[in-house]
Design a protein around this motif. Sequence first.
Motif, PDB file in Angstrom:
ATOM      1  N   ALA A   1       1.090  -1.518   0.361  1.00 42.12           N
ATOM      2  CA  ALA A   1       0.321  -0.042   0.113  1.00 42.12           C
ATOM      3  C   ALA A   1       0.864   1.376  -0.278  1.00 42.12           C
ATOM      4  N   ASP A   2       2.382   1.140   0.719  1.00 43.78           N
ATOM      5  CA  ASP A   2       3.252   2.271   0.473  1.00 43.78           C
ATOM      6  C   ASP A   2       3.713   2.512  -0.987  1.00 43.78           C
ATOM      7  N   ASP A   3       3.771   2.017  -1.857  1.00 45.37           N
ATOM      8  CA  ASP A   3       4.832   1.455  -3.109  1.00 45.37           C
ATOM      9  C   ASP A   3       3.898   2.829  -3.836  1.00 45.37           C
ATOM     10  N   ASP A   4       5.030   3.183  -5.148  1.00 42.23           N
ATOM     11  CA  ASP A   4       4.751   4.266  -5.631  1.00 42.23           C
ATOM     12  C   ASP A   4       3.427   3.990  -7.426  1.00 42.23           C
ATOM     13  N   ILE A   5       2.478   3.158  -7.096  1.00 40.94           N
ATOM     14  CA  ILE A   5       1.366   2.805  -7.929  1.00 40.94           C
ATOM     15  C   ILE A   5       1.231   3.519  -9.055  1.00 40.94           C
ATOM     16  N   GLU A   6       0.702   3.468 -10.225  1.00 38.87           N
ATOM     17  CA  GLU A   6       0.305   3.613 -11.432  1.00 38.87           C
ATOM     18  C   GLU A   6      -1.178   2.523 -11.771  1.00 38.87           C
ATOM     19  N   VAL A   7      -2.163   3.638 -12.511  1.00 38.88           N
ATOM     20  CA  VAL A   7      -3.072   3.174 -13.544  1.00 38.88           C
ATOM     21  C   VAL A   7      -3.050   3.614 -14.711  1.00 38.88           C
ATOM     22  N   LEU A   8      -2.708   2.217 -15.872  1.00 36.98           N
ATOM     23  CA  LEU A   8      -3.123   2.694 -17.141  1.00 36.98           C
ATOM     24  C   LEU A   8      -3.770   2.534 -17.392  1.00 36.98           C
TER      25      LEU A   8
ATOM     26  N   VAL B   1      -1.882   7.877 -14.059  1.00 33.73           N
ATOM     27  CA  VAL B   1      -2.334   8.527 -13.734  1.00 33.73           C
ATOM     28  C   VAL B   1      -1.999   7.282 -12.140  1.00 33.73           C
ATOM     29  N   LYS B   2      -2.073   8.524 -11.045  1.00 30.76           N
ATOM     30  CA  LYS B   2      -1.132   7.808  -9.542  1.00 30.76           C
ATOM     31  C   LYS B   2      -2.421   7.257  -9.239  1.00 30.76           C
ATOM     32  N   PHE B   3      -2.324   6.358  -8.452  1.00 32.27           N
ATOM     33  CA  PHE B   3      -3.557   5.067  -7.668  1.00 32.27           C
ATOM     34  C   PHE B   3      -2.827   5.180  -5.866  1.00 32.27           C
ATOM     35  N   ARG B   4      -3.237   5.907  -4.829  1.00 30.40           N
ATOM     36  CA  ARG B   4      -3.209   6.356  -3.972  1.00 30.40           C
ATOM     37  C   ARG B   4      -4.312   5.653  -2.719  1.00 30.40           C
ATOM     38  N   PRO B   5      -4.417   4.403  -2.421  1.00 34.17           N
ATOM     39  CA  PRO B   5      -5.854   3.965  -1.944  1.00 34.17           C
ATOM     40  C   PRO B   5      -5.430   4.423  -0.741  1.00 34.17           C
ATOM     41  N   SER B   6      -6.115   4.906   0.151  1.00 35.32           N
ATOM     42  CA  SER B   6      -6.467   4.945   1.493  1.00 35.32           C
ATOM     43  C   SER B   6      -6.339   3.668   2.189  1.00 35.32           C
TER      44      SER B   6
ATOM     45  N   ILE C   1      -0.060  -5.477   2.386  1.00 33.22           N
ATOM     46  CA  ILE C   1       0.772  -6.136   1.119  1.00 33.22           C
ATOM     47  C   ILE C   1       0.051  -6.460   0.871  1.00 33.22           C
ATOM     48  N   ALA C   2      -0.169  -6.630  -0.293  1.00 32.10           N
ATOM     49  CA  ALA C   2      -0.433  -7.688  -1.439  1.00 32.10           C
ATOM     50  C   ALA C   2       0.447  -9.019  -2.165  1.00 32.10           C
ATOM     51  N   ASN C   3       0.389  -9.816  -1.313  1.00 32.68           N
ATOM     52  CA  ASN C   3       1.160 -11.097  -2.141  1.00 32.68           C
ATOM     53  C   ASN C   3       1.036 -13.029  -2.377  1.00 32.68           C
ATOM     54  N   LYS C   4      -0.301 -12.324  -2.448  1.00 33.86           N
ATOM     55  CA  LYS C   4      -1.118 -14.103  -3.398  1.00 33.86           C
ATOM     56  C   LYS C   4      -1.741 -13.819  -4.694  1.00 33.86           C
ATOM     57  N   ALA C   5      -0.510 -14.225  -5.574  1.00 29.22           N
ATOM     58  CA  ALA C   5      -0.861 -14.169  -7.042  1.00 29.22           C
ATOM     59  C   ALA C   5      -2.254 -14.196  -7.359  1.00 29.22           C
ATOM     60  N   THR C   6      -2.911 -13.434  -8.259  1.00 28.17           N
ATOM     61  CA  THR C   6      -4.156 -13.579  -8.454  1.00 28.17           C
ATOM     62  C   THR C   6      -5.274 -13.032  -7.296  1.00 28.17           C
ATOM     63  N   GLU C   7      -4.629 -12.793  -6.469  1.00 29.34           N
ATOM     64  CA  GLU C   7      -6.000 -12.658  -5.066  1.00 29.34           C
ATOM     65  C   GLU C   7      -7.060 -11.609  -5.896  1.00 29.34           C
TER      66      GLU C   7
END
Length: 400
Positions: free
Chosen positions: A342-349, A356-361, A373-379
């Motif tokens: 949740a702290d990573d620098d994420i973009e949405v294409l 654009v930036k993706f900043r979930p609260s 932390i999201a660490n389960k593939a395809t969850e």
Amino acid sequence: MLELLSPAGDYECLEAAVKFGCDAVYLGGKGYGMRAASKNFDFDELKKAAEHAHRSGVKVYITVNTLPSNDEIEMFPEFIKNAEEAGVDAAIVCDLGILALIKKHAPSLEIHMSTQVGIVNYATAAELYNLGAKRVVLSRETSLDEIKKIREKIPEDMEIEAFVHGAMCVSFSGRCLLSAYMTNRNANRGECAQPCRWKYSLMEEKRPGEYFPVFEDDGGTYILNAKDMCMIEHLDKLIDAGVSSFKIEGRAKSAYYVATVTNAYSAALKCAKEKRPVPQWVKDEVYNVSHREYCTGFYFGNYDATQIYESSGYLRSCDFVGVIDGFANGRVLLTQRNYFTADDDIEVLMPGCEPVKFRPSALYNSDGEEIRIANKATEKLSAECGREFPAGSVLRRVGK
């Protein structure tokens, strides 16, 4: 009519190409194509793919550009009839016998002559037109000046297709026996092991086992390793030369690659049509996928600028981490593909848009529990982020 042609190694890639702005896709069946390692499409999948593409006004071309054996020739009429019935619009061909069989057994299909033919002059293009070809896919070794001459001297209704992005081959028009010789995997049958990407040393005949490095520096050298092509800033020049279809290489690439590169070239082609400069964000997008060092191929005659001697590795500045599925109850719904936090620098294409930036609260797992932390593939995850994004949009983590 100008066309952006994107690769589709599997159904997910096809969906990405259609969603992110292509005008046509090229794909392979379970035989006769130059990408044996790709998942490719059986006839039921091919019908489904054609129906999906046609709903969005996108054409489908099937690759039948290997050099078939006698046994394969005998089976080809049934293969191409089934492809025609599945709804394919054209076949990409390199063998003249295959061309003749398509005309006889699947007459509704357009015939496009593959880059494997090695077309570099107007006489060859014109003769192929007389044989029934609607389009020529020019050799990558053809310059802009040569394309102009070809356009001037071939029938007006014959189309020219040219590669604008992706991997290049050290051999002329991809016609290479190195893989077959070294690994018994024939590149002309879609099985290339890419030995041109390997690191080599010299060995003197009378000193077996003594290897002498060939190097630019102490890191060694990759003497056959080609750069990737990128013409994102030069589509206007290709239009002026007479190209009508702009082809992205990559049937072995991921859906993320297809989405990102298709989105960039769709925007760039629109700018070229409207005679506007290509925005910087569009130019930057081609660096957000795994790639080798870029060049402009042979279009400007730079025959000495297409090789990389230092490394065969890829460059990458982003990681594909998820796909957006929809929006419900104030949350973005998404499927995770790779690790992120949740702290990573994420973009949405999104299709047709600058990222654009993706900043979930807040970020939630499939059980509705808040996580960092999201660490389960395809969850299946959900996120509160203050805005809605269209389904199929891509999530990526910026930086390493």
